[in-house]
Scaffold this motif. Sequence first.
Motif, short mmCIF file in Angstrom:
data_model
loop_
_atom_site.label_atom_id
_atom_site.label_comp_id
_atom_site.label_asym_id
_atom_site.label_seq_id
_atom_site.Cartn_x
_atom_site.Cartn_y
_atom_site.Cartn_z
N THR A 198 -1.97 -9.64 0.83
CA THR A 198 -3.16 -9.38 1.46
C THR A 198 -3.01 -10.19 2.86
N PHE A 199 -3.90 -9.69 3.69
CA PHE A 199 -4.02 -10.29 4.99
C PHE A 199 -4.84 -11.81 4.84
N PRO A 200 -4.74 -12.54 5.48
CA PRO A 200 -3.66 -12.78 6.55
C PRO A 200 -2.22 -13.06 5.97
N ALA A 201 -1.25 -13.00 6.64
CA ALA A 201 0.02 -13.01 6.28
C ALA A 201 0.95 -13.78 7.61
N LEU A 202 1.52 -14.98 7.32
CA LEU A 202 2.19 -15.74 8.09
C LEU A 202 3.69 -15.50 7.84
N PHE A 203 4.39 -15.57 9.07
CA PHE A 203 5.68 -15.23 9.27
C PHE A 203 6.33 -16.33 10.28
N HIS A 204 7.54 -16.84 9.68
CA HIS A 204 8.31 -18.07 10.37
C HIS A 204 9.53 -17.14 10.94
N VAL A 205 9.41 -17.05 12.27
CA VAL A 205 10.65 -16.02 12.82
C VAL A 205 11.77 -17.38 13.45
N GLY A 206 12.08 -18.11 12.39
CA GLY A 206 13.27 -19.07 12.66
C GLY A 206 12.69 -19.64 14.14
N ASP A 207 13.96 -20.18 14.92
CA ASP A 207 13.66 -20.86 16.10
C ASP A 207 12.97 -20.03 17.20
N ASN A 208 12.43 -18.72 16.81
CA ASN A 208 11.96 -17.73 17.93
C ASN A 208 10.15 -18.14 17.90
N GLY A 209 9.84 -18.56 16.66
CA GLY A 209 8.30 -18.92 16.54
C GLY A 209 7.99 -18.42 15.45
N TRP A 210 6.41 -18.26 15.37
CA TRP A 210 5.55 -17.97 14.42
C TRP A 210 4.61 -16.72 14.47
N ALA A 211 4.38 -15.99 13.64
CA ALA A 211 3.33 -15.05 13.72
C ALA A 211 2.49 -14.93 12.40
N LEU A 212 0.90 -14.70 12.88
CA LEU A 212 0.28 -14.60 11.70
C LEU A 212 -0.70 -13.21 12.13
N LEU A 213 -0.32 -12.35 10.85
CA LEU A 213 -1.12 -11.17 10.89
C LEU A 213 -2.36 -10.99 10.19
N THR A 214 -3.37 -10.23 10.66
CA THR A 214 -4.48 -9.86 10.13
C THR A 214 -5.05 -8.77 10.72
N GLU A 215 -6.46 -8.55 10.33
CA GLU A 215 -7.20 -7.42 11.08
C GLU A 215 -8.63 -7.96 11.14
N THR A 216 -9.36 -7.24 11.97
CA THR A 216 -10.89 -7.84 12.40
C THR A 216 -11.89 -6.74 12.83
N GLY A 217 -12.95 -6.78 12.68
CA GLY A 217 -13.74 -5.54 13.10
C GLY A 217 -14.08 -4.63 11.93
N VAL A 218 -13.52 -5.19 10.64
CA VAL A 218 -13.91 -4.06 9.75
C VAL A 218 -15.38 -3.97 9.16
N ASP A 219 -15.96 -3.04 9.18
CA ASP A 219 -17.09 -3.02 8.58
C ASP A 219 -17.44 -1.73 7.79
N GLY A 220 -18.52 -1.38 7.51
CA GLY A 220 -18.70 -0.24 6.46
C GLY A 220 -18.11 0.99 7.10
N SER A 221 -17.85 1.17 8.16
CA SER A 221 -17.10 2.53 8.62
C SER A 221 -15.65 2.45 8.58
N PHE A 222 -15.12 1.45 7.79
CA PHE A 222 -13.62 1.67 7.45
C PHE A 222 -13.32 1.16 6.13
N CYS A 223 -12.09 1.01 5.85
CA CYS A 223 -11.60 0.13 4.60
C CYS A 223 -10.98 -1.13 4.95
N GLY A 224 -10.84 -1.98 4.13
CA GLY A 224 -9.99 -2.93 4.39
C GLY A 224 -8.46 -2.70 4.07
N SER A 225 -7.39 -3.31 4.98
CA SER A 225 -6.15 -3.02 4.85
C SER A 225 -5.18 -4.12 4.41
N ARG A 226 -4.11 -3.91 4.12
CA ARG A 226 -3.12 -4.99 3.62
C ARG A 226 -1.77 -4.62 3.98
#
Length: 651
Positions: A198-226
Amino acid sequence: MKIQHLVLAGELACIALPVSGGTVGSPDGRLVVTTDIVDGVPVYSVTYDGKTILEQSPLGFVSNAGDFSKSLVLDGEKSSQVNKTYKQDKIKKSEIEFNANRLKTTYRNADGGKMSIEWLVSDNDIAFRYVIPAQGETRSMTIEKEATGYRFPSFTTTFLSPQSDPMLGWKRTKPSYEEPYKADAAMSEPSLYGRGYTFPALFHVGDNGWALLTETGVDGSFCGSRLGEYEGDGLYTVAYPMPGENNGNGTAAPAIALPGKTPWRTITVGNTLKPIVETTIPWDVVEPLYETSRPARAARGTWSWLLWQDGSINYDDQKTFIDFAADMGYENVLIDNWWDNNIGRERMAELAEYARSKGVHLIIWYSSSGWWNDIEQSPVNIMSRPIPRKKEMKWLRDIGVDAIKVDFFGGDKQETFRLYEDILSDAADYGLDVIFHGCTLPRGWERMYPNYVGSEAVLASENLVFDQKFCDQAPFNASLHPFIRNAVGCMEYGGTVLNKRYHKKADKGNIRRTTDAFELATAILFQNPVQNFALAPNNLTDAPADAIEFMKAVPTTWDETVFIDGYPGKYAVVARRHADKWYIAGVSNTDDTRKLVLSLPMLSKGQEVTLYADDSKGKPLAATALKVKNPDAVKLPMAPNGGFVIVADAK
């Protein structure tokens, strides 16, 4: 560099943007997205401070109106800037400034069909979406599959929550975003159910840094993703709902009208966790969808169900909790399931009147369900259909109720997102605020829906009652949420327990493993504008007096949030400001005392602050005065499974 001519404040400005050859950089130049086409496949990569966060990752989708994932050629690029300020009263900050560079790349497939990808890149955030024009005479499209992917370097580790199989769990209510996280797991480790994450998803890219993935703006005109299951070579791709969700009702593939746009996918990037905790990207790229007759009401409340359970849903016990809320100075009492059977509508109206006499509001529970699970806890079959829903909401308005909690959704299909939106929209018409439970992740909803006031979508406090293992894991989970789940949306956890056991009586129930100071800290760490705390009337006499006084004064809305220190799964320290007070809170998931040395720039040398912390000799929690010697090196110990809160006047 491209020179872009923009009209700003009525004047023509010539601005050099870091956009060139399919590359768009952040205003500070540190975050860079590079787009390309490789053998007809659109791809992108991400670097931060010159270090790779995402390697070349696929883009595009397959639809019933054409394949936009391969055999593409570039058909044009446009670049511009976005500069925006706005106010928001339900998230981690109240005043937000969003500055980003925009790149819109347009592609043409082998059949001449077109689609564009719109990119927004701010200093630590990326948002992108597909923009799809009409395809000749075709004015509608079903998106069958996305190629959208995220390819991480091989040394990346993950902090992910698995997606459940559908129609599992209690009364067949899953998926409900209540699965456990694993910290620092290898990408190659399969998910619990083999269904991705599921979203959100957190990744530790070693010494390069961090990344957090998610989605936004989802209303009744689309589905939720993962995220789908790991595909190897560092790659995860976006997945849509499973056909079996919601008892098979509704399609798994979303359909959109053309011209149309998909929701935003977002990537928050930093070389530390500070941008992850402080991000506002889920709200920066969306706008309110309607107006309401009044602002949503931020509030604190009591909740009998967690400790007193189903048996407490009766007139006398709820009256006791209304009195307790009044004693605490709280605004709400949440009345949970079975109220229609155990109290009845006529006496509920009496309770609402009694609560008003005490200056307290009622929040009333409903099941969302009709036909997609086996829930018998009532009321049922009301919120799922417009006619009974509107009739019920009118009754609620007439008896003076202004908030509801709707439970047990169990899916991310487009049809289910329409139900969320329909409930919110109808509730707005009747002056009701809405909390969702047993539900999906909120995706920008705090800003999109003015009467939305929170979602569970986490392994929350109710599980502490169900099994001792969840009590044992509570320190681990609490140290994750500021970095992952609560970083991207309100989190209605229903916590802060001062009973030693999860039961009405002290000699029964699961044992709380956390200290009193830890529990106070979660009232700050867990951000939601409406907090239903798991306190009980007995706490007025059996809990430390200073803890009760703290809980009487704790706010639920914040003007500023600052990451201080921590590591997901180990410990977390976050500072939040409400008006002229700073609340600095920390929790620890360790077997030994953690000795912290914190930089607290919101404090001043010589300033006297109030500290709530665990006593090393086991004495009851008490507020103590602490004089700040050096705000750049404040020394604080945290007991095993312990925590602290500092309350200080703002400079």
